[in-house]
Design a protein around this motif. Structure first.
Motif, PDB file in Angstrom:
ATOM      1  N   ILE A 358      18.459  -7.535  24.386  1.00 15.17           N
ATOM      2  CA  ILE A 358      17.059  -7.189  24.118  1.00 15.17           C
ATOM      3  C   ILE A 358      16.117  -8.325  24.526  1.00 15.17           C
ATOM      4  O   ILE A 358      14.905  -8.214  24.347  1.00 15.17           O
ATOM      5  CB  ILE A 358      16.835  -6.802  22.643  1.00 15.17           C
ATOM      6  N   LEU A 359      16.681  -9.426  25.062  1.00 17.58           N
ATOM      7  CA  LEU A 359      15.910 -10.454  25.756  1.00 17.58           C
ATOM      8  C   LEU A 359      16.399 -10.512  27.195  1.00 17.58           C
ATOM      9  O   LEU A 359      17.550 -10.183  27.479  1.00 17.58           O
ATOM     10  CB  LEU A 359      16.102 -11.840  25.118  1.00 17.58           C
ATOM     11  N   ASP A 360      15.553 -10.947  28.112  1.00 23.29           N
ATOM     12  CA  ASP A 360      15.997 -11.188  29.475  1.00 23.29           C
ATOM     13  C   ASP A 360      16.819 -12.469  29.485  1.00 23.29           C
ATOM     14  O   ASP A 360      16.284 -13.549  29.197  1.00 23.29           O
ATOM     15  CB  ASP A 360      14.780 -11.323  30.396  1.00 23.29           C
ATOM     16  N   PRO A 361      18.123 -12.404  29.788  1.00 17.82           N
ATOM     17  CA  PRO A 361      18.951 -13.619  29.722  1.00 17.82           C
ATOM     18  C   PRO A 361      18.501 -14.712  30.684  1.00 17.82           C
ATOM     19  O   PRO A 361      18.710 -15.900  30.420  1.00 17.82           O
ATOM     20  CB  PRO A 361      20.353 -13.114  30.082  1.00 17.82           C
ATOM     21  N   ALA A 362      17.881 -14.327  31.801  1.00 16.37           N
ATOM     22  CA  ALA A 362      17.474 -15.322  32.790  1.00 16.37           C
ATOM     23  C   ALA A 362      16.266 -16.127  32.329  1.00 16.37           C
ATOM     24  O   ALA A 362      16.243 -17.351  32.438  1.00 16.37           O
ATOM     25  CB  ALA A 362      17.177 -14.630  34.121  1.00 16.37           C
ATOM     26  N   SER A 363      15.269 -15.429  31.784  1.00 13.56           N
ATOM     27  CA  SER A 363      14.023 -16.101  31.397  1.00 13.56           C
ATOM     28  C   SER A 363      13.883 -16.311  29.902  1.00 13.56           C
ATOM     29  O   SER A 363      13.085 -17.137  29.460  1.00 13.56           O
ATOM     30  CB  SER A 363      12.827 -15.282  31.889  1.00 13.56           C
ATOM     31  N   GLY A 364      14.650 -15.540  29.120  1.00 14.79           N
ATOM     32  CA  GLY A 364      14.498 -15.591  27.669  1.00 14.79           C
ATOM     33  C   GLY A 364      13.347 -14.758  27.155  1.00 14.79           C
ATOM     34  O   GLY A 364      13.085 -14.716  25.952  1.00 14.79           O
ATOM     35  N   ALA A 365      12.639 -14.071  28.052  1.00 12.06           N
ATOM     36  CA  ALA A 365      11.478 -13.274  27.644  1.00 12.06           C
ATOM     37  C   ALA A 365      11.920 -12.014  26.913  1.00 12.06           C
ATOM     38  O   ALA A 365      12.937 -11.407  27.259  1.00 12.06           O
ATOM     39  CB  ALA A 365      10.654 -12.907  28.868  1.00 12.06           C
ATOM     40  N   PRO A 366      11.164 -11.596  25.900  1.00  7.70           N
ATOM     41  CA  PRO A 366      11.507 -10.356  25.192  1.00  7.70           C
ATOM     42  C   PRO A 366      11.393  -9.143  26.106  1.00  7.70           C
ATOM     43  O   PRO A 366      10.436  -9.024  26.871  1.00  7.70           O
ATOM     44  CB  PRO A 366      10.464 -10.286  24.068  1.00  7.70           C
ATOM     45  N   ARG A 367      12.393  -8.274  26.031  1.00  6.44           N
ATOM     46  CA  ARG A 367      12.283  -6.972  26.665  1.00  6.44           C
ATOM     47  C   ARG A 367      11.554  -6.025  25.717  1.00  6.44           C
ATOM     48  O   ARG A 367      11.292  -6.358  24.561  1.00  6.44           O
ATOM     49  CB  ARG A 367      13.681  -6.441  27.019  1.00  6.44           C
ATOM     50  N   ALA A 368      11.230  -4.844  26.212  1.00  9.52           N
ATOM     51  CA  ALA A 368      10.480  -3.886  25.398  1.00  9.52           C
ATOM     52  C   ALA A 368      11.197  -3.587  24.085  1.00  9.52           C
ATOM     53  O   ALA A 368      10.558  -3.368  23.048  1.00  9.52           O
ATOM     54  CB  ALA A 368      10.246  -2.600  26.189  1.00  9.52           C
ATOM     55  N   ALA A 369      12.540  -3.581  24.109  1.00  8.77           N
ATOM     56  CA  ALA A 369      13.309  -3.275  22.899  1.00  8.77           C
ATOM     57  C   ALA A 369      13.062  -4.303  21.811  1.00  8.77           C
ATOM     58  O   ALA A 369      12.978  -3.954  20.627  1.00  8.77           O
ATOM     59  CB  ALA A 369      14.797  -3.200  23.236  1.00  8.77           C
ATOM     60  N   TYR A 370      12.979  -5.577  22.184  1.00  9.83           N
ATOM     61  CA  TYR A 370      12.733  -6.601  21.157  1.00  9.83           C
ATOM     62  C   TYR A 370      11.402  -6.336  20.460  1.00  9.83           C
ATOM     63  O   TYR A 370      11.326  -6.367  19.222  1.00  9.83           O
ATOM     64  CB  TYR A 370      12.730  -8.005  21.764  1.00  9.83           C
ATOM     65  N   ILE A 371      10.349  -6.081  21.219  1.00  6.48           N
ATOM     66  CA  ILE A 371       9.029  -5.842  20.638  1.00  6.48           C
ATOM     67  C   ILE A 371       9.058  -4.620  19.727  1.00  6.48           C
ATOM     68  O   ILE A 371       8.555  -4.641  18.598  1.00  6.48           O
ATOM     69  CB  ILE A 371       7.979  -5.653  21.746  1.00  6.48           C
ATOM     70  N   LYS A 372       9.676  -3.542  20.204  1.00  6.78           N
ATOM     71  CA  LYS A 372       9.737  -2.301  19.423  1.00  6.78           C
ATOM     72  C   LYS A 372      10.492  -2.509  18.110  1.00  6.78           C
ATOM     73  O   LYS A 372      10.039  -2.093  17.044  1.00  6.78           O
ATOM     74  CB  LYS A 372      10.413  -1.213  20.254  1.00  6.78           C
ATOM     75  N   LEU A 373      11.656  -3.182  18.169  1.00  8.54           N
ATOM     76  CA  LEU A 373      12.487  -3.333  16.985  1.00  8.54           C
ATOM     77  C   LEU A 373      11.898  -4.343  16.004  1.00  8.54           C
ATOM     78  O   LEU A 373      12.049  -4.200  14.794  1.00  8.54           O
ATOM     79  CB  LEU A 373      13.903  -3.754  17.389  1.00  8.54           C
ATOM     80  N   ALA A 374      11.221  -5.351  16.535  1.00  6.38           N
ATOM     81  CA  ALA A 374      10.588  -6.315  15.636  1.00  6.38           C
ATOM     82  C   ALA A 374       9.505  -5.657  14.805  1.00  6.38           C
ATOM     83  O   ALA A 374       9.336  -5.982  13.621  1.00  6.38           O
ATOM     84  CB  ALA A 374      10.009  -7.472  16.445  1.00  6.38           C
ATOM     85  N   ASN A 375       8.801  -4.703  15.386  1.00  5.53           N
ATOM     86  CA  ASN A 375       7.648  -4.119  14.712  1.00  5.53           C
ATOM     87  C   ASN A 375       7.942  -2.811  13.992  1.00  5.53           C
ATOM     88  O   ASN A 375       7.103  -2.326  13.229  1.00  5.53           O
ATOM     89  CB  ASN A 375       6.520  -3.900  15.723  1.00  5.53           C
ATOM     90  N   MET A 376       9.144  -2.221  14.189  1.00  2.33           N
ATOM     91  CA  MET A 376       9.441  -0.951  13.526  1.00  2.33           C
ATOM     92  C   MET A 376       9.627  -1.165  12.025  1.00  2.33           C
ATOM     93  O   MET A 376       9.867  -2.280  11.557  1.00  2.33           O
ATOM     94  CB  MET A 376      10.702  -0.327  14.126  1.00  2.33           C
ATOM     95  N   ARG A 377       9.534  -0.083  11.276  1.00  3.05           N
ATOM     96  CA  ARG A 377       9.780  -0.182   9.836  1.00  3.05           C
ATOM     97  C   ARG A 377      11.259  -0.407   9.581  1.00  3.05           C
ATOM     98  O   ARG A 377      12.122   0.012  10.368  1.00  3.05           O
ATOM     99  CB  ARG A 377       9.307   1.066   9.104  1.00  3.05           C
ATOM    100  N   LYS A 378      11.563  -1.075   8.487  1.00  2.00           N
ATOM    101  CA  LYS A 378      12.935  -1.279   8.041  1.00  2.00           C
ATOM    102  C   LYS A 378      13.090  -0.704   6.638  1.00  2.00           C
ATOM    103  O   LYS A 378      12.207  -0.888   5.800  1.00  2.00           O
ATOM    104  CB  LYS A 378      13.320  -2.762   8.011  1.00  2.00           C
TER     105      LYS A 378
END
Length: 405
Positions: A358-378
């Protein structure tokens, strides 16, 4: 009203009542079962449902270790799963190297997270002489050495490792010395490690190996449902607190094994439901399950994986929908859900794992999945962390992210 007419009305009403009663009986007999997976049998779950975890690669990742754990914390996830490889901790018999594992345990504790340790990766000295060196893993030549490893880890980190996953995918030949998978032999290995950990740290949660969903049944692999059934025939449940499973996304998460869109029963996120039915068949409904790996690959290039690869936006959407499905249908019999992956920074595009991250291994930048999962309800037990805006103070790192208790 004439008597003839009265009798006719009475007969009509009696017939109508009979139809209503009969219809009610049919409806009662055919309506969906309210508790098909015996969720009500779970009375003392080891994990809150749901418990949000993610697999990490922190061992040789010192420069990024703190950042990756900070990103896990920012997601409001509470558990980091890390492989504790026997080959790293005891590369030669009796030579113990604890430097990296000590740092990992300390780093996780500093951030208020909990650790799930995956045990495996037998060193060369402990493998049988006949073991294939190209296998991902191999059962040890002597279970006593394996038990000693499990005991050493549990003694050193008593009370600091929340849970142990004992082995990984033993239903695949590549994880079993490139020989035919053997459920009975795995249960012996599981028992040796379980007894050692319970003696050293009785409060740690023990989880059986996640099984790989597969339709292959030959020297290379055994289907996960067949393997789990054989594990029950060998009474594996006495050695664990939670049954492990894998749920990689091969289709949208709502599609079930019985649905027309399913290409095969094992070919769905909801394959977990088939495994739960096996548990119920063996009267083990009071035991919780844990998903030790799940995710969606964005590899649309390699023909081995492109046929089920998704776009990065689909990866994000499917993962959120998978959590929502579990919230609505799998609580509390599914506790821990372990997402793959926070990446190993050495991965290259030719590596399968590169595309599940869920991060780009080359750059370490968050992919769309990281943003979505960080902000979803738990939703964990009775505790809810509300969905948050992408531009809010938590998402921007200006406020500490809450985690489920």
């Amino acid at each position: 009203m004439p008597n003839v007419l009265k009798r006719g009305v009475r007969a009509y009403l009696l017939a109508l009542a009979a139809v209503v009663v009969a219809g009610a009986g049919v409806w009662i007999g055919t309506r969906p079962e309210q508790d098909p997976f015996q969720a009500s049998a779970i009375v003392d779950p080891p994990f809150p449902s749901l418990t949000y975890g993610i697999q990490t690669f922190l061992w040789w990742n010192e420069p990024q270790r703190g950042l990756h754990l900070h990103l896990v914390r920012l997601m409001s996830f509470s558990h980091a799963k890390q492989t504790f490889a026997w080959s790293d901790l005891e590369p030669r018999k009796g030579q113990w190297i604890w430097v990296q594992s000590d740092r990992i345990v300390e780093s996780i504790e500093e951030r208020g997270l909990q650790l799930v340790a995956r045990l495996g990766k037998v060193p060369a000295w402990a493998r049988p002489e006949s073991a294939d060196p190209d296998a991902h893993d191999s059962p040890p030549a002597e279970l006593a050495n394996w038990a000693n490893f499990c005991s050493a880890v549990a003694q050193r980190y008593r009370g600091r490792i929340s849970a142990y996953q004992i082995w990984n995918e033993p239903n695949l030949g590549r994880e079993w010395g490139n020989t035919r998978p053997d459920a009975a032999a795995y249960v012996e290995l599981l028992g040796a490690c379980s007894r050692a950990i319970r003696q050293a740290d009785s409060h740690a949660i023990l989880i059986s190996a996640g099984l790989s969903p597969t339709g292959t049944n030959d020297e290379r692999a055994t289907p996960d449902d067949v393997f789990l059934d054989h594990m029950y025939r060998n009474d594996f449940q006495q050695f664990i607190d939670v049954v492990g499973a894998h749920a990689p996304g091969y289709a949208p998460p709502e599609i079930g094994p019985d649905d027309q869109e399913a290409k095969a029963r094992w070919f769905t996120f909801r394959r977990v439901e088939d495994l739960r039915k096996i548990m119920l068949r063996y009267n083990d409904g009071a035991r919780q399950m844990a998903i030790m790996e799940f995710g969606y690959t964005t590899d649309t290039h390699n023909p081995d994986y492109a046929w089920f690869g998704v776009t990065e936006q689909q990866q994000a959407d499917y993962l959120e929908r998978a959590y929502e499905y579990a919230i609505a249908n799998w609580r509390p019999w599914v506790g821990l859900m372990t997402l793959i992956y926070m990446p190993d920074l050495t991965w290259l595009p030719g590596d399968e794992e590169y595309w599940w991250s869920i991060l780009d291994p080359a750059s370490g930048a968050p992919r769309a999945a990281y943003i979505k999962l960080a902000n979803m309800r738990k939703v964990c037990g009775e505790h809810i962390i509300a969905q948050r805006p992408a531009d809010g103070p938590v998402a921007l790192g200006e406020k500490i992210a809450p985690v489920c208790p």
